[in-house]
Design a protein around this motif. Structure first.
Motif, short mmCIF file in Angstrom:
data_model
loop_
_atom_site.label_atom_id
_atom_site.label_comp_id
_atom_site.label_asym_id
_atom_site.label_seq_id
_atom_site.Cartn_x
_atom_site.Cartn_y
_atom_site.Cartn_z
N VAL A 197 -25.50 26.84 -28.18
CA VAL A 197 -26.56 27.84 -28.34
C VAL A 197 -25.92 29.18 -28.00
CG1 VAL A 197 -28.79 28.68 -27.54
CG2 VAL A 197 -28.39 26.22 -27.73
N VAL A 198 -25.76 30.06 -29.01
CA VAL A 198 -25.07 31.33 -28.76
C VAL A 198 -26.05 32.45 -28.41
CG1 VAL A 198 -23.07 30.73 -30.19
CG2 VAL A 198 -25.01 31.94 -31.23
N ALA A 199 -27.34 32.23 -28.69
CA ALA A 199 -28.36 33.23 -28.35
C ALA A 199 -29.72 32.55 -28.39
CB ALA A 199 -28.33 34.39 -29.34
N ALA A 200 -30.64 33.06 -27.59
CA ALA A 200 -32.00 32.51 -27.61
C ALA A 200 -33.00 33.62 -27.41
CB ALA A 200 -32.16 31.46 -26.52
N MET A 201 -34.12 33.52 -28.10
CA MET A 201 -35.18 34.52 -27.90
C MET A 201 -36.53 33.82 -27.86
SD MET A 201 -35.60 36.36 -31.60
CE MET A 201 -35.67 35.42 -33.12
N LYS A 202 -37.44 34.44 -27.12
CA LYS A 202 -38.80 33.92 -27.05
C LYS A 202 -39.65 34.72 -28.03
CE LYS A 202 -42.47 33.28 -23.73
NZ LYS A 202 -42.86 33.38 -22.35
N ARG A 203 -40.40 34.02 -28.86
CA ARG A 203 -41.27 34.72 -29.80
C ARG A 203 -42.72 34.45 -29.40
NH1 ARG A 203 -38.78 32.40 -35.27
NH2 ARG A 203 -39.58 30.54 -34.24
N GLN A 204 -43.47 35.51 -29.36
CA GLN A 204 -44.87 35.40 -28.94
C GLN A 204 -45.76 35.83 -30.10
OE1 GLN A 204 -46.08 34.65 -25.51
NE2 GLN A 204 -47.88 34.34 -26.79
N GLY A 205 -46.72 34.98 -30.46
CA GLY A 205 -47.65 35.35 -31.53
C GLY A 205 -48.48 36.55 -31.11
N LYS A 206 -48.93 37.32 -32.08
CA LYS A 206 -49.77 38.47 -31.71
C LYS A 206 -51.10 37.96 -31.15
CE LYS A 206 -51.71 39.36 -36.24
NZ LYS A 206 -51.32 39.60 -37.58
N GLU A 207 -51.79 38.83 -30.43
CA GLU A 207 -53.06 38.50 -29.78
C GLU A 207 -53.94 37.62 -30.68
OE1 GLU A 207 -53.51 39.56 -26.71
OE2 GLU A 207 -55.57 38.81 -26.49
N GLY A 208 -54.40 36.48 -30.15
CA GLY A 208 -55.32 35.64 -30.89
C GLY A 208 -54.67 34.79 -31.98
N GLY A 217 -46.33 38.69 -37.51
CA GLY A 217 -46.62 39.76 -36.56
C GLY A 217 -46.26 39.42 -35.12
N GLY A 218 -45.49 38.34 -34.91
CA GLY A 218 -45.08 37.98 -33.55
C GLY A 218 -44.02 38.96 -33.03
N SER A 219 -43.80 38.94 -31.69
CA SER A 219 -42.77 39.82 -31.13
C SER A 219 -41.72 38.96 -30.44
CB SER A 219 -43.41 40.78 -30.13
OG SER A 219 -44.06 40.02 -29.14
N ALA A 220 -40.51 39.51 -30.25
CA ALA A 220 -39.42 38.72 -29.70
C ALA A 220 -38.81 39.38 -28.49
CB ALA A 220 -38.35 38.54 -30.77
N GLU A 221 -38.36 38.56 -27.54
CA GLU A 221 -37.63 39.09 -26.39
C GLU A 221 -36.60 38.07 -25.93
OE1 GLU A 221 -40.00 37.96 -22.49
OE2 GLU A 221 -41.26 39.20 -23.80
N LEU A 222 -35.61 38.58 -25.21
CA LEU A 222 -34.55 37.75 -24.67
C LEU A 222 -35.15 36.72 -23.70
CD1 LEU A 222 -31.39 37.90 -24.74
CD2 LEU A 222 -31.56 39.15 -22.60
N VAL A 223 -34.61 35.50 -23.70
CA VAL A 223 -35.12 34.50 -22.75
C VAL A 223 -33.96 33.67 -22.21
CG1 VAL A 223 -35.53 32.70 -24.50
CG2 VAL A 223 -36.95 32.75 -22.46
N ARG A 224 -34.11 33.22 -20.98
CA ARG A 224 -33.12 32.27 -20.42
C ARG A 224 -33.66 30.88 -20.68
NH1 ARG A 224 -28.98 33.68 -17.16
NH2 ARG A 224 -28.66 31.56 -16.47
N ILE A 225 -32.84 30.02 -21.24
CA ILE A 225 -33.32 28.67 -21.50
C ILE A 225 -32.75 27.69 -20.48
CG2 ILE A 225 -33.78 29.02 -23.96
CD1 ILE A 225 -31.13 27.61 -24.56
N THR A 226 -33.43 26.57 -20.33
CA THR A 226 -33.00 25.58 -19.35
C THR A 226 -31.90 24.70 -19.98
OG1 THR A 226 -34.54 23.90 -20.14
CG2 THR A 226 -35.39 25.44 -18.48
#
Ligand code: ADP
Length: 301
Positions: A197-208, A217-226
């Motif tokens: 895994v060379v990179a990972a991001m968390k994607r969050q759906g927009k409100e509702g 319309g989701g947004s992405a941010e850096l995340v640490r994975i287990t």
């Protein structure tokens, strides 16, 4: 090396970045629209032609084949393979990953965590199918859907029955899954290159919105994975036979579950969220592995 990129549009972010990275590393790069590649399947002399020119002398091919043209695109890629050109991802692995049902069957066989999933054809079996999947809320997925289109959340069993009946009435093939409510509309995209895994991001759906697709319309941010998430992503890519894959995981209360293994993962979201030069990592993998005759078919099914 001489590298071909199969892409409908040379201006797309991922195509552009891969071409730039290859050029920076001293390679010759050509982008071909796979729908304009045509082939001659003569015994012992397979060839590919593009706008009147025969394609020759390529060492590697990078497929960027959209889901709507999988059949033709993988046929062109296979022709490159027949000519001994090293594919970043093999045509069989791409076809395998494009079939959601086949994918979950292959992953389940190897013990990868998945949402409980059911598949049926007759309306008479829906009640029993929903009972076997369990829970009150269900996610219903069109087998042919992509980018979150054709993925429906049914808030209760009655609603699920009506949606399933409607889809079956239209002769559509659908999967029924337990709803991973505890993930809160978020998933994790793990970008796998060559078993890491060379990179990972968390994607969050927009409100509702329960779907986290960036196209929705989701947004992405850096995340640490287990470590468990990391090994699940690597194993899933490996089971599908993909050298490069975008593995989508959700954090369920029974551990990481794989939603999808994408064989043409986009670079834009992940490069922007993580600041990493993923394109260079992909090209460096090709440098390491591309050699005439290295085309093999891995994985089964
Ligand atoms: P697509 O290939 O169309 O993107 P997915 O199966 O990846 O379809 O589903 C789209 C999105 O919907 C996922 O990224 C996830 O956010 C959400 N989703 C899909 N299945 C489930 C599920 N069983 N439980 C909760 N959310 C889900």
């Amino acid at each position: 090396m001489k590298i071909a990129i199969l892409s409908r549009n040379a201006k797309l972010y991922s195509t552009r970045r891969l071409a730039e990275a290859a050029k920076e590393r001293g390679h010759e790069v050509h982008v071909f629209d796979h729908l304009r590649c045509y082939m001659n399947i003569t015994s012992m002399r397979p060839s590919i032609h593009y706008k009147g020119v025969k394609l020759e002398g390529f060492d590697a091919v990078i497929p960027r084949i959209g889901a709507s043209v999988t059949f033709y695109g993988t046929a062109v890629l296979r022709q490159f393979e027949m000519m001994g050109v090293f594919p970043l991802n093999e045509s069989v692995a791409i076809s395998r990953s494009r079939d959601k049902l086949r994918s979950v069957q292959l992953l389940a066989r190897k013990g990868i965590g998945l949402p409980v999933t059911g598949f049926a054809r007759s309306p008479d079996d829906i009640d029993d199918l929903l009972n076997s999947v369990g829970g009150n809320k269900f996610v219903i997925k069109l087998l042919e859907g992509t980018q979150g289109i054709g993925v429906v959340l049914a808030e209760n069993k009655k609603a699920a029955e009506s949606v399933i009946e409607a889809f079956l009435g239209l002769n559509a093939n659908i999967l029924v899954q337990e709803f991973i409510e505890e993930a809160g509309g978020a998933d994790i995209r793990c970008f796998v290159v060559d078993g890491k895994v060379v990179a990972a991001m968390k994607r969050q759906g927009k409100e509702g919105e329960f779907r986290s697709n960036l196209h929705r319309g989701g947004s992405a941010e850096l995340v640490r994975i287990t470590p468990e998430e990391r090994s699940t992503a690597v194993r899933a890519a490996n089971i599908m036979g993909l050298n490069v894959a975008g593995v989508d995981l959700m954090r369920s209360n029974h551990g990481p579950v794989v939603m999808e293994v994408n064989s043409s993962p986009g670079l834009e979201g992940i490069e922007k969220a993580t600041g990493k030069d993923i394109a260079a990592m992909v090209i460096s993998f090709i440098e390491k592995r591309a050699a005439v005759g290295r085309t093999t078919t891995r994985g089964k099914g």
